[in-house]
Design an enzyme around this catalytic site. Structure first.
Site, short mmCIF file in Angstrom:
data_model
loop_
_atom_site.label_atom_id
_atom_site.label_comp_id
_atom_site.label_asym_id
_atom_site.label_seq_id
_atom_site.Cartn_x
_atom_site.Cartn_y
_atom_site.Cartn_z
N ASP A 143 42.36 15.50 49.04
CA ASP A 143 41.15 16.89 49.09
C ASP A 143 41.43 16.90 47.33
O ASP A 143 39.66 17.84 46.86
CB ASP A 143 41.00 17.59 49.70
CG ASP A 143 42.16 18.56 51.25
OD1 ASP A 143 41.23 17.10 52.06
OD2 ASP A 143 42.43 18.53 51.97
N GLN A 290 40.35 8.67 56.77
CA GLN A 290 39.92 8.66 55.78
C GLN A 290 41.14 9.11 54.86
O GLN A 290 40.72 8.97 53.33
CB GLN A 290 38.73 10.37 55.31
CG GLN A 290 37.15 10.15 55.60
CD GLN A 290 37.04 11.13 55.64
OE1 GLN A 290 35.98 12.22 54.70
NE2 GLN A 290 37.08 11.79 56.44
O1 F6P Z 1 44.10 18.52 53.80
C1 F6P Z 1 44.53 16.86 54.22
C2 F6P Z 1 43.25 17.12 55.61
O2 F6P Z 1 43.10 15.22 55.50
C3 F6P Z 1 42.02 17.75 54.81
O3 F6P Z 1 41.19 17.19 54.40
C4 F6P Z 1 42.17 17.82 56.82
O4 F6P Z 1 40.72 19.66 57.01
C5 F6P Z 1 42.86 18.32 56.66
O5 F6P Z 1 44.12 17.56 55.87
C6 F6P Z 1 43.46 18.12 58.81
O6 F6P Z 1 44.39 17.84 58.80
P1 F6P Z 1 44.97 17.01 60.62
O7 F6P Z 1 45.89 15.92 59.44
O8 F6P Z 1 46.23 17.90 60.82
O9 F6P Z 1 43.82 16.79 61.45
#
Ligand code: F6P
Length: 364
Positions: A143, A290
């Protein structure tokens, strides 16, 4: 002669391309000093149940820097200061089990923990530091929302993947004369959406820092119609908010999760555009693509530099601090200056200015 150090290393929070490069650099630089490195599995869980702690040697990590993910595993649910524990009645209660972590850390005679993570993991590391545990932190997040470092590794890879996806959407959007809405990650910061949206020649970019109006977005799309452009690409950051509206959190009810799980704004925007413009509109969520796969060269190198710098900090007994990129150098920043400082896209950002000048709308 000074005794060799015993270093523990963990990776916490969402994975980011480059984590294995940090591990590689830590192990190789430590081994060159005749120190020992131990890998802690799944964030702090491996310091609660210590059965799976692994000795990391140069042979086990050499050239893993090109691999995505983390060989140590990770979690964004295991905060030892607020651990969800299910009791005999089947109810989940939150308990502080941090003393157990400190006890195990001492019993295993570790001299320092190198904690790699984003804002949540850094906060946990800082809390352990305040309990007397020597920690050195390495910032990671796709991020790019951590203050004190110019950039975090993982970001460049995520932006490259998102840009490639946007590039690919142009041909299909154009062929069908459709509006394609793509939701990208970034939590409460718009870095991924902005950098990929501008680089991928999106028509509209929506970021958390600029609340959007559906009418303005539709005006922009219809203006393109007048000029013979019967398609449009809209990039939406998952944390983008409509004017006067609220952030979309789909994480409610996920056990053990203390932060929001964002998502859904892309679908919302697509439905509104279809309704207001009558144009064929499709939405997609780029999601965890991503975060997957090999880190870019930039991320690899940055992560290797961060890992080596962390070992240097251990050597200098510079604990309670984080490595940070301040080009051309990697510096140490005290954790108290890092905690809670989320880095957003500044209003006067040159990339925003550039975007506006080349005709991209922010829906404002
Ligand atoms: O902080 C990294 C991130 O990929 C964010 O961009 C996203 O909101 C979150 O983690 C998603 O988390 P999870 O892996 O729990 O779906």
């Amino acid at each position: 002669m000074e005794k060799g150090m015993r270093i523990a290393i963990n990776t916490g929070g969402g994975d980011a391309p480059g984590l294995n490069a940090v591990i590689e650099a830590v192990v190789l630089s430590a081994s060159n000093r005749n120190w020992e490195v131990y890998g802690i599995k799944n964030g702090y869980a491996g310091l609660l149940n210590t059965d799976e702690i692994i000795r990391l040697n140069p042979e086990s990590v050499r050239h893993i820097c090109n691999m995505g993910g983390t060989i140590l595993g990770t979690t964004n649910k295991g905060n030892p200061f607020k651990m969800p524990i299910t009791n005999v009645a089947g109810e989940t209660e939150i308990r502080d089990v941090s003393d157990k972590v400190v006890e195990n850390f001492r019993r295993l005679r570790f001299d320092c923990l190198i904690a790699t993570g984003g804002d949540g993991s850094l906060q946990i590391a800082y809390d352990f530091y305040k309990k007397g545990m020597p920690v050195v932190c390495v910032p990671k997040t796709i991020d790019n929302d951590l203050g004190a470092t110019v950039v975090t590794f993982g970001f460049d890879t995520a932006v490259s993947i998102a840009t490639d996806a946007i590039d690919r959407l142009h041909s299909t959007a154009k062929s069908h004369e459709r509006v394609m809405v793509v939701e990208v990650m970034g939590r409460h910061a718009g870095w991924i959406a902005l950098n990929s949206g501008v680089s991928g020649a999106a028509d509209v970019v929506l970021i958390p820092e600029i609340p959007f109006s559906i009418d303005k977005i539709c005006d922009h799309i219809m203006e393109r119609e007048i000029h013979g452009q019967h398609y449009a690409i809209v990039v939406v950051a998952e944390g983008a908010v409509p004017e006067g509206g609220r952030i979309m959190d789909k994480g409610k009810g996920e056990v053990g999760r203390q932060d929001v799980v964002l998502g859904g704004v892309g679908e919302f925007v697509a439905k509104e555009i279809a309704l207001k413009t009558g144009k064929d509109t499709r939405s997609l969520v780029l999601g965890h693509l991503q975060r997957g796969g090999s880190p870019t060269t930039f991320d690899r190198l940055l992560a290797l530099r961060f890992g080596a710098a962390a070992v240097r900090m251990v050597e200098q007994r510079n604990f309670g601090a984080m490595v940070a990129l301040e080009p051309p150098d990697v510096k140490a920043v005290p954790l108290e200056q890092v905690i809670g400082s989320i880095k957003n896209v500044p209003a006067g950002s040159d990339t925003i200015k550039t975007a506006r000048e080349i005709g991209i709308s922010f829906g404002d």
